[in-house]
Design a protein around this motif. Structure first.
Motif, PDB file in Angstrom:
ATOM      1  N   LEU A 107       0.832  -1.190   0.000  1.00  0.00           N
ATOM      2  CA  LEU A 107       0.000   0.000   0.000  1.00  0.00           C
ATOM      3  C   LEU A 107       0.875   1.251   0.000  1.00  0.00           C
ATOM      4  O   LEU A 107       0.599   2.195  -0.749  1.00  0.00           O
ATOM      5  N   VAL A 108       1.911   1.249   0.851  1.00  0.00           N
ATOM      6  CA  VAL A 108       2.782   2.423   0.931  1.00  0.00           C
ATOM      7  C   VAL A 108       3.529   2.625  -0.367  1.00  0.00           C
ATOM      8  O   VAL A 108       3.688   3.761  -0.840  1.00  0.00           O
ATOM      9  N   VAL A 109       3.942   1.548  -0.996  1.00  0.00           N
ATOM     10  CA  VAL A 109       4.702   1.637  -2.241  1.00  0.00           C
ATOM     11  C   VAL A 109       3.828   2.240  -3.352  1.00  0.00           C
ATOM     12  O   VAL A 109       4.258   3.131  -4.090  1.00  0.00           O
ATOM     13  N   SER A 110       2.600   1.773  -3.456  1.00  0.00           N
ATOM     14  CA  SER A 110       1.722   2.296  -4.517  1.00  0.00           C
ATOM     15  C   SER A 110       1.373   3.764  -4.266  1.00  0.00           C
ATOM     16  O   SER A 110       1.322   4.571  -5.206  1.00  0.00           O
ATOM     17  N   LEU A 111       1.153   4.123  -2.996  1.00  0.00           N
ATOM     18  CA  LEU A 111       0.875   5.531  -2.690  1.00  0.00           C
ATOM     19  C   LEU A 111       2.104   6.392  -2.957  1.00  0.00           C
ATOM     20  O   LEU A 111       1.994   7.532  -3.418  1.00  0.00           O
ATOM     21  N   SER A 112       3.272   5.865  -2.669  1.00  0.00           N
ATOM     22  CA  SER A 112       4.513   6.595  -2.906  1.00  0.00           C
ATOM     23  C   SER A 112       4.732   6.827  -4.402  1.00  0.00           C
ATOM     24  O   SER A 112       5.156   7.905  -4.812  1.00  0.00           O
ATOM     25  N   HIS A 122       2.369   6.923  -6.663  1.00  0.00           N
ATOM     26  CA  HIS A 122       1.316   7.774  -7.210  1.00  0.00           C
ATOM     27  C   HIS A 122       1.482   9.237  -6.759  1.00  0.00           C
ATOM     28  O   HIS A 122       1.358  10.160  -7.575  1.00  0.00           O
ATOM     29  N   TYR A 123       1.769   9.497  -5.431  1.00  0.00           N
ATOM     30  CA  TYR A 123       1.836  10.877  -4.924  1.00  0.00           C
ATOM     31  C   TYR A 123       3.260  11.422  -4.893  1.00  0.00           C
ATOM     32  O   TYR A 123       3.454  12.612  -4.736  1.00  0.00           O
ATOM     33  N   GLY A 124       4.251  10.592  -4.898  1.00  0.00           N
ATOM     34  CA  GLY A 124       5.641  11.025  -5.024  1.00  0.00           C
ATOM     35  C   GLY A 124       6.240  11.608  -3.744  1.00  0.00           C
ATOM     36  O   GLY A 124       6.023  11.112  -2.635  1.00  0.00           O
ATOM     37  N   PHE A 125       6.991  12.687  -3.916  1.00  0.00           N
ATOM     38  CA  PHE A 125       7.802  13.284  -2.846  1.00  0.00           C
ATOM     39  C   PHE A 125       6.979  13.721  -1.642  1.00  0.00           C
ATOM     40  O   PHE A 125       7.366  13.508  -0.499  1.00  0.00           O
ATOM     41  N   PHE A 126       5.817  14.351  -1.848  1.00  0.00           N
ATOM     42  CA  PHE A 126       5.021  14.873  -0.722  1.00  0.00           C
ATOM     43  C   PHE A 126       4.480  13.737   0.154  1.00  0.00           C
ATOM     44  O   PHE A 126       4.430  13.861   1.377  1.00  0.00           O
ATOM     45  N   PHE A 127       4.093  12.626  -0.440  1.00  0.00           N
ATOM     46  CA  PHE A 127       3.647  11.485   0.360  1.00  0.00           C
ATOM     47  C   PHE A 127       4.817  10.907   1.152  1.00  0.00           C
ATOM     48  O   PHE A 127       4.667  10.585   2.333  1.00  0.00           O
ATOM     49  N   LEU A 142       7.518  12.432   2.180  1.00  0.00           N
ATOM     50  CA  LEU A 142       7.849  13.363   3.265  1.00  0.00           C
ATOM     51  C   LEU A 142       6.845  13.259   4.413  1.00  0.00           C
ATOM     52  O   LEU A 142       7.223  13.147   5.590  1.00  0.00           O
ATOM     53  N   GLY A 143       5.559  13.271   4.076  1.00  0.00           N
ATOM     54  CA  GLY A 143       4.514  13.151   5.107  1.00  0.00           C
ATOM     55  C   GLY A 143       4.576  11.828   5.848  1.00  0.00           C
ATOM     56  O   GLY A 143       4.437  11.757   7.082  1.00  0.00           O
ATOM     57  N   PHE A 144       4.774  10.738   5.100  1.00  0.00           N
ATOM     58  CA  PHE A 144       4.850   9.419   5.706  1.00  0.00           C
ATOM     59  C   PHE A 144       6.072   9.298   6.613  1.00  0.00           C
ATOM     60  O   PHE A 144       6.000   8.736   7.720  1.00  0.00           O
ATOM     61  N   GLY A 145       7.199   9.840   6.180  1.00  0.00           N
ATOM     62  CA  GLY A 145       8.411   9.809   7.003  1.00  0.00           C
ATOM     63  C   GLY A 145       8.241  10.599   8.296  1.00  0.00           C
ATOM     64  O   GLY A 145       8.612  10.136   9.378  1.00  0.00           O
ATOM     65  N   LEU A 146       7.661  11.799   8.184  1.00  0.00           N
ATOM     66  CA  LEU A 146       7.419  12.611   9.397  1.00  0.00           C
ATOM     67  C   LEU A 146       6.426  11.921  10.331  1.00  0.00           C
ATOM     68  O   LEU A 146       6.619  11.908  11.550  1.00  0.00           O
ATOM     69  N   TRP A 147       5.366  11.358   9.766  1.00  0.00           N
ATOM     70  CA  TRP A 147       4.375  10.665  10.590  1.00  0.00           C
ATOM     71  C   TRP A 147       5.011   9.462  11.305  1.00  0.00           C
ATOM     72  O   TRP A 147       4.745   9.219  12.482  1.00  0.00           O
ATOM     73  N   THR A 148       5.868   8.723  10.620  1.00  0.00           N
ATOM     74  CA  THR A 148       6.547   7.574  11.222  1.00  0.00           C
ATOM     75  C   THR A 148       7.459   8.020  12.362  1.00  0.00           C
ATOM     76  O   THR A 148       7.473   7.405  13.440  1.00  0.00           O
TER      77      THR A 148
END
Length: 124
Positions: free
Chosen positions: A1-6, A8-13, A15-21
């Motif tokens: 799921l994370v790979v497909s979202l990454s 599709h949305y690229g850099f902003f996803f 960055l957001g996912f890394g900060l959230w983690t």
């Protein structure tokens, strides 16, 4: 799921996912640390209270034992018949009265070796 979202949305996803983690990980470990700190503080409070009670008990215990020692010294002082015969009444009262007791080294050793009440010596 994370790979497909990454993809599709690229850099902003990413960055957001890394900060959230990172925030979630630090938050989780912060909660665990807080639990340990709270347990430690509670234990220290309990130990301080226990130490206070031990100190109060020790103070009473030493006071009672020293009172027993003084009572025995007074009793031995009253039993010193050889000194009472050698001294007149005024000198005997200076040796042994209710406020203070003056013993020679030999008399002190005699009191410490007294076998009538050895229980007060067991704590020394």
């Amino acid at each position: 799921l994370v790979v497909s979202l990454s993809q599709h949305y690229g850099f902003f996803f990413n960055l957001g996912f890394g900060l959230w983690t990172i925030v979630t990980t630090f938050g989780f470990f912060n909660i665990i640390s807080a639990i340990f700190v709270d347990a430690t503080i509670t234990g220290l409070k309990h130990n301080d209270l226990k130490r206070k009670y031990v100190q109060q008990y020790e103070h009473r215990f030493v006071k009672e034992k020293l009172t027993q020692v003084m009572d025995r010294i007074r009793a031995v002082c009253d039993e010193m018949s050889e000194i009472s015969r050698a001294l007149d009444a005024s000198q005997k009262s200076a040796l042994c009265n209710n406020d203070s007791i003056f013993l020679s080294e030999e008399r002190f050793v005699e009191v410490m070796n007294d076998d009538i009440r050895p229980s007060w010596r067991t704590w020394m």
